[in-house]
Design an enzyme around this catalytic site. Sequence first.
Site, PDB file in Angstrom:
ATOM      1  CG  PHE A   1      37.563  45.721  47.011  1.00 26.12           C
ATOM      2  CD1 PHE A   1      38.995  45.838  46.793  1.00 26.12           C
ATOM      3  CD2 PHE A   1      36.941  46.993  47.467  1.00 26.12           C
ATOM      4  CE1 PHE A   1      39.580  46.932  47.100  1.00 26.12           C
ATOM      5  CE2 PHE A   1      37.601  48.085  47.721  1.00 26.12           C
ATOM      6  CZ  PHE A   1      39.037  48.056  47.595  1.00 26.12           C
ATOM      7  CB  CYS A   2      39.786  40.303  49.104  1.00 30.42           C
ATOM      8  SG  CYS A   2      38.829  38.830  48.440  1.00 30.42           S
ATOM      9  CB  THR A   3      43.726  39.380  45.691  1.00 26.66           C
ATOM     10  OG1 THR A   3      44.401  40.247  46.726  1.00 26.66           O
ATOM     11  CG2 THR A   3      44.541  38.937  44.460  1.00 26.66           C
TER      12      THR A   3
ATOM     13  CB  CYS B   1      35.775  40.526  50.302  1.00 29.20           C
ATOM     14  SG  CYS B   1      35.891  39.634  48.506  1.00 29.20           S
TER      15      CYS B   1
ATOM     16  CB  ILE C   1      41.173  43.188  42.496  1.00 36.02           C
ATOM     17  CG1 ILE C   1      40.792  43.940  43.718  1.00 36.02           C
ATOM     18  CG2 ILE C   1      41.879  44.509  41.494  1.00 36.02           C
ATOM     19  CD1 ILE C   1      41.656  44.524  44.768  1.00 36.02           C
TER      20      ILE C   1
END
Length: 345
Positions: A195-197, A202, A224
């Site tokens: 996962f990433c922002t 990702c 996220i």
Amino acid sequence: MTAIHSNASATLPQANHPYKVMALYKFASLPDAEALKTPLAQFCCNRGIKGTLILAPEGINGTVAGSTEAIDALADYLFATGPFGTRLQGAEVKYSFADTAPFLRMKVRLKPEIVTLRAPEADPSKAVGTYVEPGDWNSLIDQNDVVLVDTRNDYEVGLGTFQRALDPATANFTEFKDYVAQNLDPARDKKVAMFCTGGIRCEKASSYLLSQGFEEVFHLKGGILKYLEVVPPEQSRFQGECFVFDERVSVGHGLELGNATLCRACRHPLTDADRQHPDYQEGTSCPFCAGDEAKHQAAAERQRQMDLARQRGTMHLGDEAATAAKKAKARKVMQAEQSRERNRG
């Protein structure tokens, strides 16, 4: 006009505000990126659109703002009628609205990559991991045989992350390759979730892992931010706040404004605990740059110039930026309070 991607935004909160904001990315084959740059910049400038768009042979990434009509026209240009043809259809697009102009100028930049990894074998336009909707994320990461990896940088992870997620402790995304080589094994780690922002990092990371022989690779669709937007706090596996690259600094569940601030010397995000640290001095230093005298001197000089400007009754550029950020943050707090009041009613 086709108005692709624009209809849903009419129902968003604050849709009556004068500025419509479009954040987008798409991994797509754009070998003609250099030829696309000038026409795209002219299209935006002719319609008063401002912000930054990055073009690369692997796709497009950026955030821009303008009138609703201008942004809708840009969406049509990018996704249907312009020189991109249909290559950007299916892009990850997020719309929001603002009552003041979020950007000062329009920039279209040409770069080798829209997300710098320096791994040619990672090509999300050809191979990418399995997208997981936010509502399905918890059931995936609760599985004991899933290795959960945060693909963001160390200063972002420090503000908040998912329970039991591995922290690669990277200073930049290019270091992620070394982390994979040293810590992950396709023969051992059969299921990897990342996962990433907002989803872009990702997505590329998942393509890289597939190129390295990992068989089952998953990534959080929308990142996220989408998870915090749609998953109720009582069901959330995310702890802390999510760092964002704008004046808000961080957000929490429901995308409500977080408590983090930025150190003016090193730009590191700071929590309440960081601001209580003996090495913290507002506007000058923080625990993360305590030994960097060059940054402290530059910050102190910037603060001195701002103080002098106030004494003369003028506004220093740094002071103006800080004031604008404070006003924007206060405005978002007020909007959040108003939203909570409406929900209670």
